[in-house]
Design a protein around this motif. Structure first.
Motif, PDB file in Angstrom:
ATOM      1  N   SER A 104      54.807 -32.603  93.335  1.00  0.00           N
ATOM      2  CA  SER A 104      53.591 -31.870  93.690  1.00  0.00           C
ATOM      3  C   SER A 104      53.809 -30.357  93.682  1.00  0.00           C
ATOM      4  CB  SER A 104      53.083 -32.312  95.070  1.00  0.00           C
ATOM      5  OG  SER A 104      54.049 -32.067  96.074  1.00  0.00           O
ATOM      6  N   VAL A 149      53.155 -29.136  90.236  1.00  0.00           N
ATOM      7  CA  VAL A 149      51.718 -29.267  89.982  1.00  0.00           C
ATOM      8  C   VAL A 149      50.975 -28.109  90.634  1.00  0.00           C
ATOM      9  CG1 VAL A 149      49.660 -30.634  90.505  1.00  0.00           C
ATOM     10  CG2 VAL A 149      51.733 -31.770  89.686  1.00  0.00           C
ATOM     11  N   HIS A 160      42.469 -37.451  92.466  1.00  0.00           N
ATOM     12  CA  HIS A 160      43.066 -37.552  91.134  1.00  0.00           C
ATOM     13  C   HIS A 160      44.557 -37.804  91.344  1.00  0.00           C
ATOM     14  CE1 HIS A 160      39.346 -35.930  89.325  1.00  0.00           C
ATOM     15  NE2 HIS A 160      39.303 -35.167  90.408  1.00  0.00           N
ATOM     16  N   MET A 186      49.116 -37.165  89.180  1.00  0.00           N
ATOM     17  CA  MET A 186      48.843 -35.962  88.409  1.00  0.00           C
ATOM     18  C   MET A 186      50.099 -35.490  87.674  1.00  0.00           C
ATOM     19  SD  MET A 186      46.685 -33.811  87.334  1.00  0.00           S
ATOM     20  CE  MET A 186      45.369 -34.594  88.280  1.00  0.00           C
ATOM     21  N   THR A 187      49.918 -35.089  86.430  1.00  0.00           N
ATOM     22  CA  THR A 187      51.009 -34.581  85.601  1.00  0.00           C
ATOM     23  C   THR A 187      50.702 -33.145  85.198  1.00  0.00           C
ATOM     24  OG1 THR A 187      49.963 -35.365  83.554  1.00  0.00           O
ATOM     25  CG2 THR A 187      51.460 -36.890  84.693  1.00  0.00           C
ATOM     26  N   GLY A 212      48.064 -32.856  82.653  1.00  0.00           N
ATOM     27  CA  GLY A 212      46.759 -33.238  83.168  1.00  0.00           C
ATOM     28  C   GLY A 212      46.075 -32.164  83.992  1.00  0.00           C
ATOM     29  N   VAL A 213      46.840 -31.181  84.470  1.00  0.00           N
ATOM     30  CA  VAL A 213      46.265 -30.137  85.324  1.00  0.00           C
ATOM     31  C   VAL A 213      45.221 -29.300  84.582  1.00  0.00           C
ATOM     32  CG1 VAL A 213      46.747 -28.030  86.629  1.00  0.00           C
ATOM     33  CG2 VAL A 213      48.233 -30.030  86.886  1.00  0.00           C
ATOM     34  N   LEU A 261      42.059 -31.237  84.137  1.00  0.00           N
ATOM     35  CA  LEU A 261      41.333 -31.431  85.382  1.00  0.00           C
ATOM     36  C   LEU A 261      40.520 -30.189  85.728  1.00  0.00           C
ATOM     37  CD1 LEU A 261      40.712 -33.012  87.980  1.00  0.00           C
ATOM     38  CD2 LEU A 261      42.807 -32.039  88.961  1.00  0.00           C
TER      39      LEU A 261
END
Length: 289
Positions: A222, A225, A270, A273-274, A277-278, A281
């Motif tokens: 996280s 992320v 969500h 999360m990768t 993918g951020v 999103l």
């Protein structure tokens, strides 16, 4: 003033270091006199929101030690006390301790907090805590929320939640109005609002982005992320973009550890999360506008 037998130990300061030292000594068979100048033990650590590196709350870590120290048979705790004089020689000291008045019977106190809630001094609504407000449309909306919640002291949290949902933050004039209508000192209203991270005293953006930094999410990435989101939005934790479209904040746990790392936007979860993918999103919510 009392003379303590050789073999006893005095520890000054009941912060996390003093507590741990006292327990180590007590477990080794020494009689420990733990002296703390404040009314309660724990020191600065209990005031922290998060601790490195897991971002767990400090009380989750220190609470068991506080309980163990207060109940240990070999530890005699003196809170709200200060050392005034030390005489004698190594191995045989005489220590004079001044214990401050606390207006409660320490021997019968259970720490329930009822005396604080009923204190006629701290709980009195003072004139200086209240100032005249112009009855604007915004104040009328606050009044409507207060009336809908019953306008009672017990409704404080509910009122704060509904005002926060209505305005997306807690304006000062709203807190002042709540203090006046519920007859609660402004300091108490403000203290309650600032204690919970779900409340903000600053205006938030149209979209609220929350990143879970709890242990499960932390070990699953996280932190990186969060860095990626900060890079895209150009803001840090607790900040809002200049165009007022996005606000970013971290939370300790979102209650869905199996899906970590988790990002919540406007209440939508969500999970897993990768980094790739951020951007997708964030772009989804940009296009919604």
């Amino acid at each position: 003033m009392a003379s303590k037998k050789v073999g006893s130990v005095m520890v000054l300061g009941a912060g996390i270091a003093g507590i741990q030292a006292s327990m180590d000594l007590a477990d080794s068979g020494f009689k420990v006199y733990l002296i703390e100048k404040d009314p309660s033990i724990g020191g600065a650590m209990v005031q922290l929101d998060k601790t490195f590196p897991t971002n767990d709350c400090s009380m989750c870590i220190v609470s068991p030690k506080l309980v163990e120290a207060s109940r240990h048979n070999n530890i005699e705790l003196h809170t709200f006390s200060e050392v005034e004089e030390i005489t004698g020689e190594p191995g045989h000291y005489t220590v004079k301790i001044r214990q401050k008045a606390r207006s409660v019977d320490a021997d019968t106190c259970t720490g329930c907090g009822n005396c604080m809630a009923a204190c006629p001094v701290s709980q009195e609504v003072r004139v200086q805590d209240i100032y005249d407000l112009e009855i604007t449309d915004e104040v009328k909306r606050v009044d409507a929320i207060i009336d809908g919640c019953g306008a009672e002291r017990e409704a404080l949290i509910q009122v704060l939640q509904e005002v926060s949902e209505e305005f997306k933050y807690l304006p000062e004039y709203a807190l002042r109005r709540i203090s006046l209508r519920l007859e609660i000192p402004f300091s108490e209203v403000y203290g309650t609002a600032s204690f919970y991270k779900a409340f903000s005293m600053e205006p938030k953006g149209k979209h609220l982005v929350q990143v879970c930094m709890g242990t499960a999410c932390h070990v699953r990435g996280s932190a990186v992320v969060l860095e990626k989101i900060e890079e895209i939005l150009g803001i840090g934790d607790g900040m809002t973009t200049e165009d007022k479209k996005f606000s970013l904040e971290t939370v300790n746990c979102l209650g869905a550890c199996a899906l970590g790392p988790i990002v919540v936007v406007d209440g939508e979860y969500h999970g897993n999360m990768t980094l790739p993918g951020v951007p997708k999103l964030i772009d989804t919510y940009v296009k919604k506008d």
